[in-house]
Design a protein around this motif. Structure first.
Motif, PDB file in Angstrom:
ATOM      1  N   GLN A  20     -11.909  -6.303   4.416  1.00 22.88           N
ATOM      2  CA  GLN A  20      -9.590  -6.341   5.152  1.00 22.88           C
ATOM      3  C   GLN A  20      -9.919  -5.054   3.743  1.00 22.88           C
ATOM      4  O   GLN A  20      -8.801  -4.419   3.793  1.00 22.88           O
ATOM      5  CB  GLN A  20      -8.763  -7.416   5.421  1.00 22.88           C
ATOM      6  N   VAL A  21      -9.812  -5.740   2.486  1.00 19.21           N
ATOM      7  CA  VAL A  21      -8.850  -5.099   0.932  1.00 19.21           C
ATOM      8  C   VAL A  21      -9.640  -3.478   1.180  1.00 19.21           C
ATOM      9  O   VAL A  21      -9.046  -3.112   0.457  1.00 19.21           O
ATOM     10  CB  VAL A  21      -9.310  -6.349   0.012  1.00 19.21           C
ATOM     11  N   ASN A  24      -8.235  -1.312   3.707  1.00 19.56           N
ATOM     12  CA  ASN A  24      -7.145  -0.915   2.786  1.00 19.56           C
ATOM     13  C   ASN A  24      -6.909   0.349   2.075  1.00 19.56           C
ATOM     14  O   ASN A  24      -6.225   1.346   2.104  1.00 19.56           O
ATOM     15  CB  ASN A  24      -6.018  -2.025   2.881  1.00 19.56           C
ATOM     16  N   ASP A  25      -7.832  -0.392   1.808  1.00 19.67           N
ATOM     17  CA  ASP A  25      -7.758   0.501  -0.156  1.00 19.67           C
ATOM     18  C   ASP A  25      -8.890   1.677   0.063  1.00 19.67           C
ATOM     19  O   ASP A  25      -8.164   3.367   0.478  1.00 19.67           O
ATOM     20  CB  ASP A  25      -9.575   0.080  -1.199  1.00 19.67           C
ATOM     21  N   ALA A  27      -8.244   2.840   3.339  1.00 15.50           N
ATOM     22  CA  ALA A  27      -7.210   4.120   4.623  1.00 15.50           C
ATOM     23  C   ALA A  27      -6.297   4.753   3.350  1.00 15.50           C
ATOM     24  O   ALA A  27      -5.755   5.583   3.824  1.00 15.50           O
ATOM     25  CB  ALA A  27      -6.196   2.964   5.447  1.00 15.50           C
ATOM     26  N   ASN A  28      -6.286   4.376   2.156  1.00 15.65           N
ATOM     27  CA  ASN A  28      -4.790   4.798   1.099  1.00 15.65           C
ATOM     28  C   ASN A  28      -5.443   5.774   0.724  1.00 15.65           C
ATOM     29  O   ASN A  28      -4.809   5.587  -1.053  1.00 15.65           O
ATOM     30  CB  ASN A  28      -3.827   3.639   0.632  1.00 15.65           C
ATOM     31  N   SER A  36      -5.130   0.277  -6.366  1.00 22.87           N
ATOM     32  CA  SER A  36      -5.975  -0.536  -5.299  1.00 22.87           C
ATOM     33  C   SER A  36      -5.802  -1.383  -5.748  1.00 22.87           C
ATOM     34  O   SER A  36      -5.043  -1.756  -6.302  1.00 22.87           O
ATOM     35  CB  SER A  36      -7.602  -0.575  -5.719  1.00 22.87           C
ATOM     36  N   ASP A  64      -4.353 -10.115  -3.933  1.00 19.03           N
ATOM     37  CA  ASP A  64      -4.114  -8.737  -3.369  1.00 19.03           C
ATOM     38  C   ASP A  64      -3.140  -8.628  -4.671  1.00 19.03           C
ATOM     39  O   ASP A  64      -1.839  -8.044  -5.320  1.00 19.03           O
ATOM     40  CB  ASP A  64      -2.749  -8.695  -2.553  1.00 19.03           C
ATOM     41  N   ARG A 177       1.215  -6.975  -4.361  1.00 21.21           N
ATOM     42  CA  ARG A 177       1.031  -6.577  -3.655  1.00 21.21           C
ATOM     43  C   ARG A 177       1.893  -6.592  -2.192  1.00 21.21           C
ATOM     44  O   ARG A 177       2.322  -8.052  -2.051  1.00 21.21           O
ATOM     45  CB  ARG A 177      -0.272  -5.786  -2.966  1.00 21.21           C
ATOM     46  N   GLY A 181       4.107  -2.971   1.189  1.00 17.39           N
ATOM     47  CA  GLY A 181       3.798  -1.741   0.105  1.00 17.39           C
ATOM     48  C   GLY A 181       3.516  -2.058  -0.949  1.00 17.39           C
ATOM     49  O   GLY A 181       3.100  -1.328  -2.394  1.00 17.39           O
TER      50      GLY A 181
END
Length: 253
Positions: A20-21, A24-25, A27-28, A36, A64, A177, A181
């Motif tokens: 999941q981490v 997410n990284d 995707a951005n 990150s 996070d 985080r 966000g």
């Protein structure tokens, strides 16, 4: 056999948190100013149930925490673009009104005449959200001071100081985080401000900071997780086949 299946299922569950981490990284990877998170940590959890009291199991956990490693600096030439230098963060107003922090510096003036970044978060100055006089040209200095100038005035006319970006140094503060966000002080209630330090945070005018996520590194880790997942599923299938073979042997005996 049951213990082997339990171990494989536990491994899949723990690795899902790390995936999941990573997702997410990844995707951005192209998001301006994105930071990150640190890798997933492990904590020891006591196993309840029959058996010895000394049984413990490692469990993955996500805190996070933000990795403030600088991303690539991209010169834009746009007067309202800024890149936060080193470990500086900019104070903004979260959607719920809390004080929060960000590294995203693609600033603009919204229809209400207030300064906001590309995510729509209001930028805070010394007295709250920064208001920009209508029709003025805005420029930002490396120390975060914001100047405005009427384009109708002569070129020799001085610019007027309208406010100061509320910058903070995050080098000695652990940042986490938020759900929206934005960044917050890790381990403290939302809205907690960062204490002022000796270092003077600075910005790089007319530039933007890219994401500090390495797409190649993230993709490599995802491939490793995918292979590990396939291995655990294969173990479960082989365990099932062995169990069925044993049951059939006992039945025919």
């Amino acid at each position: 056999m049951d213990r082997l299946v339990f171990t494989s299922n536990a491994t899949i569950k723990e690795q899902a948190t790390a995936r999941q981490v990573l997702v997410n990284d990844l995707a951005n990877v192209s998001t301006v100013g994105f930071k990150s998170s640190y890798d997933v940590a492990l904590k020891t959890v006591k196993v309840n149930g029959p058996g010895f009291d000394s049984r413990f199991q490692a469990q993955a956990m996500v805190r996070d925490q933000i990795r403030l490693t600088p991303g690539p600096i991209m010169a834009t030439g746009r007067p309202m673009d800024i890149a936060l230098a080193e470990t500086a963060v900019m104070t903004v107003q979260a959607p719920n009104g809390d004080v929060a922090f960000t590294r995203r510096g693609d600033l603009r003036v919204n229809p209400q005449g207030q300064l906001e970044n590309g995510s729509g978060h209001l930028v805070l100055g010394n007295g709250g959200p920064i208001a920009v006089p209508p029709g003025m040209n805005v420029s930002i200095n490396p120390d975060g001071s914001i100047y405005a100038k009427d384009p109708a005035q002569p070129a020799t006319a001085p610019s007027v100081l309208i406010d100061q970006l509320r910058l903070r140094d995050g080098s000695d503060t652990k940042l986490g985080r938020r759900q929206d966000g934005l960044f917050k002080v890790d381990g403290q209630p939302d809205g907690t401000d960062i204490a002022l330090g000796n270092a003077q945070p600075r910005v790089i005018p007319q530039a933007l900071e890219g994401s500090n996520v390495s797409a190649i590194e993230a993709m490599t880790k995802l491939i490793d997780h995918s292979r590990s997942f396939e291995t655990q599923i294969r173990i479960i299938k082989e365990t099932k086949a062995l169990d069925e073979s044993g049951a059939s042997m006992m039945k025919n005996a």
